[in-house]
Write an enzyme that holds these catalytic residues in place. Sequence first.
Site, mmCIF file in Angstrom:
data_model
loop_
_atom_site.group_PDB
_atom_site.id
_atom_site.type_symbol
_atom_site.label_atom_id
_atom_site.label_comp_id
_atom_site.label_asym_id
_atom_site.label_seq_id
_atom_site.Cartn_x
_atom_site.Cartn_y
_atom_site.Cartn_z
ATOM 1 N N HIS A 74 26.888 -4.439 -10.323
ATOM 2 C CA HIS A 74 26.507 -4.330 -11.733
ATOM 3 C C HIS A 74 27.544 -3.502 -12.486
ATOM 4 C CE1 HIS A 74 22.006 -5.540 -11.811
ATOM 5 N NE2 HIS A 74 22.720 -6.335 -11.052
ATOM 6 N N TYR A 203 16.707 -0.417 -19.327
ATOM 7 C CA TYR A 203 15.930 0.820 -19.463
ATOM 8 C C TYR A 203 15.381 0.839 -20.879
ATOM 9 C CZ TYR A 203 18.072 2.692 -15.169
ATOM 10 O OH TYR A 203 18.464 2.907 -13.879
ATOM 11 N N PRO A 294 13.179 9.205 -10.857
ATOM 12 C CA PRO A 294 13.976 8.033 -10.486
ATOM 13 C C PRO A 294 14.793 7.426 -11.634
ATOM 14 C CG PRO A 294 11.629 7.487 -10.552
ATOM 15 C CD PRO A 294 11.725 8.960 -10.741
ATOM 16 N N LYS A 298 19.221 8.290 -8.688
ATOM 17 C CA LYS A 298 20.096 9.228 -7.975
ATOM 18 C C LYS A 298 19.594 9.691 -6.599
ATOM 19 C CE LYS A 298 23.452 9.659 -10.817
ATOM 20 N NZ LYS A 298 23.824 8.269 -10.601
ATOM 21 N N TYR A 386 26.075 7.805 -14.384
ATOM 22 C CA TYR A 386 25.281 6.750 -13.749
ATOM 23 C C TYR A 386 26.003 6.172 -12.526
ATOM 24 C CZ TYR A 386 21.820 3.066 -13.318
ATOM 25 O OH TYR A 386 20.819 2.256 -12.842
HETATM 26 P P1 RFL Z 1 12.932 10.171 3.010
HETATM 27 O O1 RFL Z 1 13.292 8.797 2.648
HETATM 28 O O2 RFL Z 1 11.662 10.743 2.480
HETATM 29 O O3 RFL Z 1 12.908 10.237 4.603
HETATM 30 C C1 RFL Z 1 12.395 11.343 5.306
HETATM 31 C C2 RFL Z 1 11.956 10.904 6.702
HETATM 32 O O4 RFL Z 1 11.474 12.044 7.429
HETATM 33 C C3 RFL Z 1 10.262 11.712 8.078
HETATM 34 N N1 RFL Z 1 9.478 12.953 8.276
HETATM 35 C C4 RFL Z 1 9.414 13.615 9.431
HETATM 36 N N2 RFL Z 1 9.977 13.389 10.635
HETATM 37 C C5 RFL Z 1 9.725 14.266 11.633
HETATM 38 N N3 RFL Z 1 8.915 15.356 11.470
HETATM 39 C C6 RFL Z 1 8.333 15.627 10.294
HETATM 40 N N4 RFL Z 1 7.558 16.705 10.151
HETATM 41 C C7 RFL Z 1 8.567 14.739 9.210
HETATM 42 N N5 RFL Z 1 8.172 14.708 7.921
HETATM 43 C C8 RFL Z 1 8.720 13.619 7.365
HETATM 44 C C9 RFL Z 1 9.591 10.710 7.152
HETATM 45 O O5 RFL Z 1 8.640 9.897 7.859
HETATM 46 C C10 RFL Z 1 10.794 9.909 6.646
HETATM 47 O O6 RFL Z 1 11.083 8.800 7.473
HETATM 48 O O7 RFL Z 1 14.083 11.207 2.603
HETATM 49 P P2 RFL Z 1 15.708 11.027 2.581
HETATM 50 O O8 RFL Z 1 16.210 10.486 3.869
HETATM 51 O O9 RFL Z 1 16.210 12.319 2.072
HETATM 52 O O10 RFL Z 1 15.957 9.871 1.488
HETATM 53 C C11 RFL Z 1 15.665 10.075 0.126
HETATM 54 C C12 RFL Z 1 15.361 8.743 -0.571
HETATM 55 O O11 RFL Z 1 14.402 8.055 0.198
HETATM 56 C C13 RFL Z 1 14.862 8.968 -2.011
HETATM 57 O O12 RFL Z 1 15.610 9.982 -2.640
HETATM 58 C C14 RFL Z 1 14.969 7.685 -2.876
HETATM 59 O O13 RFL Z 1 14.090 6.687 -2.419
HETATM 60 C C15 RFL Z 1 14.651 7.991 -4.353
HETATM 61 N N6 RFL Z 1 14.642 6.808 -5.226
HETATM 62 C C16 RFL Z 1 15.830 6.261 -5.692
HETATM 63 N N7 RFL Z 1 17.019 6.760 -5.279
HETATM 64 C C17 RFL Z 1 18.199 6.167 -5.677
HETATM 65 O O14 RFL Z 1 19.276 6.657 -5.291
HETATM 66 N N8 RFL Z 1 18.222 5.043 -6.494
HETATM 67 C C18 RFL Z 1 17.065 4.489 -6.947
HETATM 68 O O15 RFL Z 1 17.128 3.451 -7.624
HETATM 69 C C19 RFL Z 1 15.809 5.108 -6.568
HETATM 70 N N9 RFL Z 1 14.637 4.590 -6.978
HETATM 71 C C20 RFL Z 1 13.428 6.249 -5.632
HETATM 72 C C21 RFL Z 1 13.460 5.126 -6.523
HETATM 73 C C22 RFL Z 1 12.205 6.741 -5.165
HETATM 74 C C23 RFL Z 1 11.025 6.159 -5.581
HETATM 75 N N10 RFL Z 1 9.825 6.700 -5.041
HETATM 76 C C24 RFL Z 1 8.715 5.957 -4.644
HETATM 77 C C25 RFL Z 1 9.770 8.113 -4.687
HETATM 78 C C26 RFL Z 1 12.281 4.542 -6.959
HETATM 79 C C27 RFL Z 1 11.056 5.062 -6.505
HETATM 80 C C28 RFL Z 1 9.805 4.419 -7.040
HETATM 81 C C1 PHB Z 2 14.829 0.084 -8.619
HETATM 82 O O1 PHB Z 2 15.352 -1.043 -8.652
HETATM 83 O O2 PHB Z 2 13.881 0.346 -7.862
HETATM 84 C C2 PHB Z 2 15.316 1.143 -9.531
HETATM 85 C C3 PHB Z 2 16.454 0.903 -10.292
HETATM 86 C C4 PHB Z 2 16.915 1.867 -11.168
HETATM 87 C C5 PHB Z 2 16.250 3.080 -11.259
HETATM 88 C C6 PHB Z 2 15.138 3.335 -10.468
HETATM 89 C C7 PHB Z 2 14.665 2.361 -9.598
HETATM 90 O O3 PHB Z 2 16.708 4.021 -12.123
#
Ligand code: RFL
Ligand code: PHB
Length: 394
Positions: A74, A203, A294, A298, A386
């Site tokens: 993108h 957005y 989100p 990031k 971004y």
């Molecule tokens: P995670 O993914 O939470 O993984 C942590 C892992 O640790 C395990 N765990 C344990 N294991 C052993 N002992 C324990 N006591 C434990 N406690 C927990 C868990 O089961 C899990 O497997 O953290 P990590 O690796 O730091 O990764 C972070 C990302 O997952 C998170 O920042 C992103 O998903 C955030 N996010 C987005 N990030 C982006 O860069 N671009 C995006 O477009 C974006 N969109 C989003 C998002 C997060 C969202 N939600 C639902 C929070 C959109 C959404 C809706």
């Molecule tokens: C997504 O596709 O899940 C998504 C994309 C952009 C964002 C957050 C989530 O800023």
Amino acid sequence: MDHRTQVAIIGAGPAGLLLAHKLRRAGVDCLVIERRDRDYVEGRVRAGVLEQVTVDLLAELGLDQRLRREGLVHGGTRLSADGQSFRIDFAAATGGRTVMVYGQQEVMKDLFDAAPDHDVSIVFNAEDVALSDLDTDRPVVRWRKDDQTHTLRCDYVAGCDGYHGVSRASIPATVLRTFEKVYPFGWLGIIAEAPPVDHELIYANHRRGFALASMRSPTRSRYYVQCPIADRVEDWSDDRFYDELAIRLGDDSRNLVRGPSIEKSIAPLRSFVAEPMRWGRLFLAGDAAHIVPPTGAKGLNLAASDVVILARGLIDACLRDDTVALDHYSDQALRRVWKAERFSWWFTSLTHRFPDTSDLDRRLQIAELDYLRQSAAAQAVLAENYVGLPLEAR
Ligand code: RFL
Ligand code: PHB
């Protein structure tokens, strides 16, 4: 049972598995301890946008074949105010830099699939994971599995276990300083088997609240609308969701295809930072240390940049007995974390409706969006953040 490794990695999310692949590639011993099973970790629908730093890391690990085939490059995004949108051209504003749309679920699949060949070992379903002796030079990780108690002695512990994990909680309260803001709304998100409304993300700031049109592929849409945090998924039928999305997207909803949702969930929004990202021989990375709303896409990308910085330090320490880079990890990572926190907070503030948004606040948001529409300088600031700030040297 007793085990021994150089680096114990707590959590097999993006941070933990990226770190494990990076360490194994350099010849450092490590073991990943995960509380859940693979299906659970891979099944969570989360991030969708990868910065260049993250794509580069996957390439360096030899894990980018499918990403190159299926990821969508993108070169810009749309911003919308009350149903009328304009485009920001990232590539033009940043000298050609872009982002890649490729779901976190796909990243996790690639990381798990390659684990056996890349000599990455993961213990799934580890119960009651506990860390001790973190302030000595022989930290210990204990867990239970299948009614057996396991003890892992190691040189370093990487706390990659997310916001609710055990790692950050193992740091004494007297050492840790936390900063937090909880936003007074959530994001209701769906995935639908239908072509996305546009070929780039939109957005949208609408007087009824924020909306985001995203995607996972040319045939799979990902949409979000801002909702009250107390709402439940059952309150939102697909029809209600699409009606609201269409209003908020305005003119851009003309090509909206209302495919049935195959996933629907509500996520809270939070800004959070824990300082320092190190205590003794424990190092935090990813959501264990920081959460961003989100809006700036990031979270996963910050996890990847933490890992790049932390891996350098751990490799020097484990292979060359040189701890200079490791000693700078927390300061170096936090400088980038705070800039991403700032951008995510700013972008959230610009695009969402807050319960106390006054008419004046609303006019200021609209004026700022109009300024972004007209000013190349303002667009360059958004675009540079971004696509992701460069990884600074120490
Ligand atoms: P995670 O993914 O939470 O993984 C942590 C892992 O640790 C395990 N765990 C344990 N294991 C052993 N002992 C324990 N006591 C434990 N406690 C927990 C868990 O089961 C899990 O497997 O953290 P990590 O690796 O730091 O990764 C972070 C990302 O997952 C998170 O920042 C992103 O998903 C955030 N996010 C987005 N990030 C982006 O860069 N671009 C995006 O477009 C974006 N969109 C989003 C998002 C997060 C969202 N939600 C639902 C929070 C959109 C959404 C809706
Ligand atoms: C997504 O596709 O899940 C998504 C994309 C952009 C964002 C957050 C989530 O800023």
